[in-house]
Scaffold this motif. Structure first.
Motif, PDB file in Angstrom:
ATOM      1  N   SER A   1       0.827  -1.207   0.000  1.00  0.00           N
ATOM      2  CA  SER A   1       0.000   0.000   0.000  1.00  0.00           C
ATOM      3  C   SER A   1       0.862   1.258   0.000  1.00  0.00           C
ATOM      4  O   SER A   1       0.568   2.224  -0.716  1.00  0.00           O
ATOM      5  CB  SER A   1      -0.933   0.004   1.213  1.00  0.00           C
TER       6      SER A   1
ATOM      7  N   GLY B   1       0.848   3.596  -3.164  1.00  0.00           N
ATOM      8  CA  GLY B   1       0.342   4.933  -2.870  1.00  0.00           C
ATOM      9  C   GLY B   1       1.361   6.019  -3.152  1.00  0.00           C
ATOM     10  O   GLY B   1       1.027   7.069  -3.720  1.00  0.00           O
ATOM     11  N   SER B   2       2.615   5.795  -2.759  1.00  0.00           N
ATOM     12  CA  SER B   2       3.666   6.792  -2.994  1.00  0.00           C
ATOM     13  C   SER B   2       3.929   6.971  -4.486  1.00  0.00           C
ATOM     14  O   SER B   2       4.040   8.102  -4.982  1.00  0.00           O
ATOM     15  CB  SER B   2       4.949   6.373  -2.271  1.00  0.00           C
TER      16      SER B   2
ATOM     17  N   THR C   1       1.884   6.291  -6.923  1.00  0.00           N
ATOM     18  CA  THR C   1       0.700   6.918  -7.503  1.00  0.00           C
ATOM     19  C   THR C   1       0.701   8.413  -7.265  1.00  0.00           C
ATOM     20  O   THR C   1       0.383   9.203  -8.166  1.00  0.00           O
ATOM     21  CB  THR C   1      -0.575   6.292  -6.900  1.00  0.00           C
TER      22      THR C   1
ATOM     23  N   HIS D   1      -4.296   3.060 -10.370  1.00  0.00           N
ATOM     24  CA  HIS D   1      -4.541   4.047  -9.323  1.00  0.00           C
ATOM     25  C   HIS D   1      -4.162   5.457  -9.772  1.00  0.00           C
ATOM     26  O   HIS D   1      -4.782   6.435  -9.335  1.00  0.00           O
ATOM     27  CB  HIS D   1      -3.766   3.666  -8.057  1.00  0.00           C
TER      28      HIS D   1
ATOM     29  N   PHE E   1      -2.511  10.058  -2.945  1.00  0.00           N
ATOM     30  CA  PHE E   1      -2.058   8.987  -2.061  1.00  0.00           C
ATOM     31  C   PHE E   1      -3.239   8.364  -1.326  1.00  0.00           C
ATOM     32  O   PHE E   1      -3.345   7.133  -1.219  1.00  0.00           O
ATOM     33  CB  PHE E   1      -1.037   9.521  -1.063  1.00  0.00           C
TER      34      PHE E   1
ATOM     35  N   THR F   1      -6.335   8.334  -2.252  1.00  0.00           N
ATOM     36  CA  THR F   1      -7.148   7.587  -3.212  1.00  0.00           C
ATOM     37  C   THR F   1      -6.617   6.174  -3.399  1.00  0.00           C
ATOM     38  O   THR F   1      -7.377   5.198  -3.415  1.00  0.00           O
ATOM     39  CB  THR F   1      -7.170   8.319  -4.565  1.00  0.00           C
ATOM     40  N   SER F   2      -5.299   6.057  -3.539  1.00  0.00           N
ATOM     41  CA  SER F   2      -4.690   4.741  -3.689  1.00  0.00           C
ATOM     42  C   SER F   2      -4.720   3.965  -2.380  1.00  0.00           C
ATOM     43  O   SER F   2      -4.965   2.745  -2.374  1.00  0.00           O
ATOM     44  CB  SER F   2      -3.236   4.903  -4.164  1.00  0.00           C
ATOM     45  N   TRP F   3      -4.483   4.642  -1.275  1.00  0.00           N
ATOM     46  CA  TRP F   3      -4.411   4.005   0.043  1.00  0.00           C
ATOM     47  C   TRP F   3      -5.729   3.333   0.417  1.00  0.00           C
ATOM     48  O   TRP F   3      -5.739   2.272   1.042  1.00  0.00           O
ATOM     49  CB  TRP F   3      -4.023   5.073   1.058  1.00  0.00           C
TER      50      TRP F   3
ATOM     51  N   THR G   1      -3.066  -5.226  -1.368  1.00  0.00           N
ATOM     52  CA  THR G   1      -2.901  -4.072  -0.491  1.00  0.00           C
ATOM     53  C   THR G   1      -3.708  -4.266   0.795  1.00  0.00           C
ATOM     54  O   THR G   1      -4.409  -5.259   0.964  1.00  0.00           O
ATOM     55  CB  THR G   1      -3.357  -2.796  -1.205  1.00  0.00           C
TER      56      THR G   1
ATOM     57  N   SER H   1      -5.666   8.678   6.513  1.00  0.00           N
ATOM     58  CA  SER H   1      -6.562   9.490   5.684  1.00  0.00           C
ATOM     59  C   SER H   1      -6.865  10.826   6.344  1.00  0.00           C
ATOM     60  O   SER H   1      -6.859  11.874   5.683  1.00  0.00           O
ATOM     61  CB  SER H   1      -7.859   8.724   5.415  1.00  0.00           C
TER      62      SER H   1
END
Length: 260
Positions: A67, A71-72, A74, A139, A197, A199-201, A217, A245
């Motif tokens: 994740s 996330g990073s 993305t 993502h 981030f 959004t992907s997380w 993830t 978040s």
């Protein structure tokens, strides 16, 4: 009815609505500190054992690592592409500009299940299904609209004469962007990166189509736990997701305030 009473009733309604929406989410936090082995409320005692289990379990640690990596990556890719698109749309004037903007923002309104199925069909043919690259690409498409909106809002507040003055003094476009434009829109870029981030997380639907057991993830792990054996470890991971978040939202709001 006086204005003061109307305002009081309005804010009471707003607070009650926010409380109604937030309580089901925030109730996970105290449940994550349960000392028992069941996911119940109120929790059976107070303990950090489930956080320790999450951090010591190799599957959860692998999911957290995936994740963070996805996330990073993305956030970086969406920030670069979204900023470039925002600058193009802000500076250019051409027919179909609104159509291009609508196309770039379409991932925000496209049903995620449709996008997930389409991503799987395309990535399976390209050999990207089940890879970090495929998950990051999917993502990034979902996150670009958030960066685009944030950077466009920042560009609206930048005086275009500053770039013209820099060009008039002999600076190249790249130098003007790096030394003049970018510092002015940087809060918007960082804010967009934070939302990318997040959004992907938090994303699970597309990840279920694109990822596999080696690239799953945290949201996928939570989904699997809910379907099989639900214990307070799931609540602990949920609390971590909520904290990350919330931190991202606070950071984005702070940057937006400093941009004004």
């Amino acid at each position: 009815m006086t204005d003061r009473l109307r305002k009081t009733l309005f804010w009471a309604f707003v607070c009650a609505t926010a409380l109604f929406l937030l309580v089901p989410t925030l109730i996970i936090v105290p449940m994550s500190f349960s000392a028992g082995s069941r996911l119940v409320f109120p929790p059976e005692g107070v303990s950090l054992r489930w956080y320790g289990k999450v951090l010591s379990d190799p599957d959860w640690r692998a999911a957290l690592g995936n994740s963070l990596l996805v996330g990073s990556a993305t956030a970086v890719l969406a920030s670069a592409l979204g900023t470039a698109a925002a600058m193009m749309l802000n500076a250019a004037s051409f027919r179909g500009k609104a159509l291009v903007l609508g196309f770039l923002l379409s991932p925000m309104v496209t049903p995620v299940i449709v996008f997930g199925v389409g991503s799987y069909l395309v990535f399976a043919r390209w050999g990207l299904a089940g890879t970090h690259v495929g998950l990051i690409a999917a993502h990034t498409v979902l996150a670009i609209p958030f960066v685009l909106v944030s950077v466009l809002a920042s560009l609206r507040m930048v005086n275009p004469n500053l770039a013209l003055a820099s060009a008039g003094l002999g600076a190249s476009r790249l130098f003007t962007f790096r030394r003049v434009t970018l510092p002015l829109i940087l809060p918007g870029v960082i804010s967009g990166a934070v939302f990318a981030f997040i959004t992907s997380w938090d994303e699970v639907v597309v990840a279920m189509f694109v990822a596999n057991t080696g690239t799953r993830t945290v949201p996928i792990m939570i989904w699997n736990q809910v379907r099989t054996s639900l214990d307070p470890a799931t609540a602990a991971v949920g609390a971590i997701l909520i904290a990350v978040s919330a931190l991202g939202v606070v950071l984005s709001y702070t940057l937006k305030e400093s941009d004004r």
